[in-house]
Design a protein around this motif. Structure first.
Motif, PDB file in Angstrom:
ATOM      1  N   TYR A  50       0.802  -1.217   0.000  1.00 41.19           N
ATOM      2  CA  TYR A  50       0.000   0.000   0.000  1.00 41.19           C
ATOM      3  C   TYR A  50       0.840   1.273   0.000  1.00 41.19           C
ATOM      4  CZ  TYR A  50      -3.417  -3.539   1.241  1.00 41.19           C
ATOM      5  OH  TYR A  50      -4.190  -4.677   1.253  1.00 41.19           O
ATOM      6  N   PHE A  51       2.018   1.228   0.613  1.00 44.80           N
ATOM      7  CA  PHE A  51       2.891   2.411   0.615  1.00 44.80           C
ATOM      8  C   PHE A  51       3.293   2.770  -0.818  1.00 44.80           C
ATOM      9  CE2 PHE A  51       3.461   0.625   4.877  1.00 44.80           C
ATOM     10  CZ  PHE A  51       3.137   1.739   5.639  1.00 44.80           C
ATOM     11  N   SER A  52       3.671   1.763  -1.603  1.00 47.91           N
ATOM     12  CA  SER A  52       4.041   2.023  -3.002  1.00 47.91           C
ATOM     13  C   SER A  52       2.837   2.501  -3.806  1.00 47.91           C
ATOM     14  CB  SER A  52       4.622   0.768  -3.653  1.00 47.91           C
ATOM     15  OG  SER A  52       5.876   0.471  -3.085  1.00 47.91           O
ATOM     16  N   TYR A  76      -6.715   6.448   2.599  1.00 49.71           N
ATOM     17  CA  TYR A  76      -6.907   7.130   3.883  1.00 49.71           C
ATOM     18  C   TYR A  76      -8.083   6.538   4.659  1.00 49.71           C
ATOM     19  CZ  TYR A  76      -3.387  10.741   3.295  1.00 49.71           C
ATOM     20  OH  TYR A  76      -2.193  11.403   3.180  1.00 49.71           O
ATOM     21  N   TYR A  77      -9.147   6.212   3.968  1.00 50.36           N
ATOM     22  CA  TYR A  77     -10.308   5.660   4.652  1.00 50.36           C
ATOM     23  C   TYR A  77      -9.957   4.352   5.362  1.00 50.36           C
ATOM     24  CZ  TYR A  77     -14.987   4.040   5.686  1.00 50.36           C
ATOM     25  OH  TYR A  77     -16.099   3.596   6.353  1.00 50.36           O
ATOM     26  N   HIS A  78      -9.223   3.492   4.672  1.00 53.64           N
ATOM     27  CA  HIS A  78      -8.885   2.182   5.233  1.00 53.64           C
ATOM     28  C   HIS A  78      -7.560   2.161   5.993  1.00 53.64           C
ATOM     29  CE1 HIS A  78     -12.266   0.152   3.415  1.00 53.64           C
ATOM     30  NE2 HIS A  78     -12.005   0.760   2.282  1.00 53.64           N
ATOM     31  N   GLY A  79      -6.790   3.253   5.940  1.00 57.72           N
ATOM     32  CA  GLY A  79      -5.485   3.268   6.599  1.00 57.72           C
ATOM     33  C   GLY A  79      -4.497   2.334   5.920  1.00 57.72           C
ATOM     34  N   GLN A  80      -4.483   2.335   4.612  1.00 60.46           N
ATOM     35  CA  GLN A  80      -3.597   1.473   3.839  1.00 60.46           C
ATOM     36  C   GLN A  80      -2.516   2.324   3.180  1.00 60.46           C
ATOM     37  OE1 GLN A  80      -6.749  -0.208   1.406  1.00 60.46           O
ATOM     38  NE2 GLN A  80      -6.589  -2.153   2.504  1.00 60.46           N
ATOM     39  N   PRO A  83      -1.749   6.792   7.415  1.00 58.55           N
ATOM     40  CA  PRO A  83      -2.564   6.644   8.635  1.00 58.55           C
ATOM     41  C   PRO A  83      -4.048   6.778   8.291  1.00 58.55           C
ATOM     42  CG  PRO A  83      -0.804   8.250   8.972  1.00 58.55           C
ATOM     43  CD  PRO A  83      -0.824   7.919   7.500  1.00 58.55           C
ATOM     44  N   GLN A  84      -4.882   5.988   8.953  1.00 56.02           N
ATOM     45  CA  GLN A  84      -6.323   6.101   8.718  1.00 56.02           C
ATOM     46  C   GLN A  84      -6.787   7.482   9.138  1.00 56.02           C
ATOM     47  OE1 GLN A  84      -9.030   3.587  10.988  1.00 56.02           O
ATOM     48  NE2 GLN A  84     -10.265   3.329   9.147  1.00 56.02           N
ATOM     49  N   ASP A  85      -7.489   8.166   8.239  1.00 51.29           N
ATOM     50  CA  ASP A  85      -7.917   9.535   8.486  1.00 51.29           C
ATOM     51  C   ASP A  85      -9.156   9.813   7.626  1.00 51.29           C
ATOM     52  OD1 ASP A  85      -8.273  12.325   8.556  1.00 51.29           O
ATOM     53  OD2 ASP A  85      -6.114  12.711   8.640  1.00 51.29           O
TER      54      ASP A  85
END
Length: 182
Positions: A50-52, A76-80, A83-85
């Motif tokens: 997910y970072f890539s 952002y919704y899933h925090g993938q 951070p989840q936000d």
């Protein structure tokens, strides 16, 4: 025949259903995506990297690509990969929704419906869900949006419903605005 407000468990079931349906559609490799970086992000997402994925989508999202904006909102919704936000998910969904991207409109409507990242607002929820229902192709995602819009509608007075339907009828998409201009 009136539609009953869904129970807490029914709402969680609807939320789970959209969480499963939307990423596959929004992040799908239909060929409509922006070239290169988006597809590389999809491949990374599919691998669980997910970072890539976020690293590839962010530049496209910042230049106004609605599909990349929606994908970044989902991250952002899933925090993938970030951070989840929910508030940040709203920002990215709104940018894509305002351009007329129906998947982002449905997701933004859902956040207004649930009060995640924004104050719960059934009028705004109905507006975005109505626009999404009009723009989505026939299928499970559209049916889910229509069902959710029906629940929201039960929370509106006849005048509120009339007014929000008028807003939806007059709504026009905005051109993309690169982030450095906003």
């Amino acid at each position: 025949m009136s539609i009953q407000q869904p129970s807490g468990s029914r709402l969680r079931s609807l939320a789970a259903a959209i969480a499963l349906l939307v990423p596959a559609v929004v992040l799908g490799t239909s060929g409509e995506a922006a070239a290169g970086g988006f597809e590389v992000g999809i491949a990374a997402y599919d691998r669980g990297d997910y970072f890539s994925a976020v690293r590839h989508w962010r530049p496209l999202a910042e230049t106004g690509d609605p599909k990349a904006q929606t994908a970044l909102g989902l991250a952002y919704y899933h925090g993938q990969g970030v951070p989840q936000d929910y508030g940040e998910a709203v920002v990215w969904y709104r940018r894509a929704a305002e351009q007329g991207y129906p998947y982002a409109q449905g997701l933004l409507g859902y956040l207004y419906f649930m009060g995640q990242g924004v104050s719960q607002d059934y009028i705004e929820a109905h507006l975005w869900l109505n626009l999404a229902a009009a723009g989505l192709p026939p299928g499970d995602e559209r049916e889910l949006v229509i069902t959710r819009r029906g629940y929201v509608q039960t929370q509106l007075s006849p005048q509120e419903l009339h007014d929000v339907q008028q807003r939806a009828a007059q709504w026009l998409p905005a051109p993309p605005v690169p982030e450095d201009v906003q």
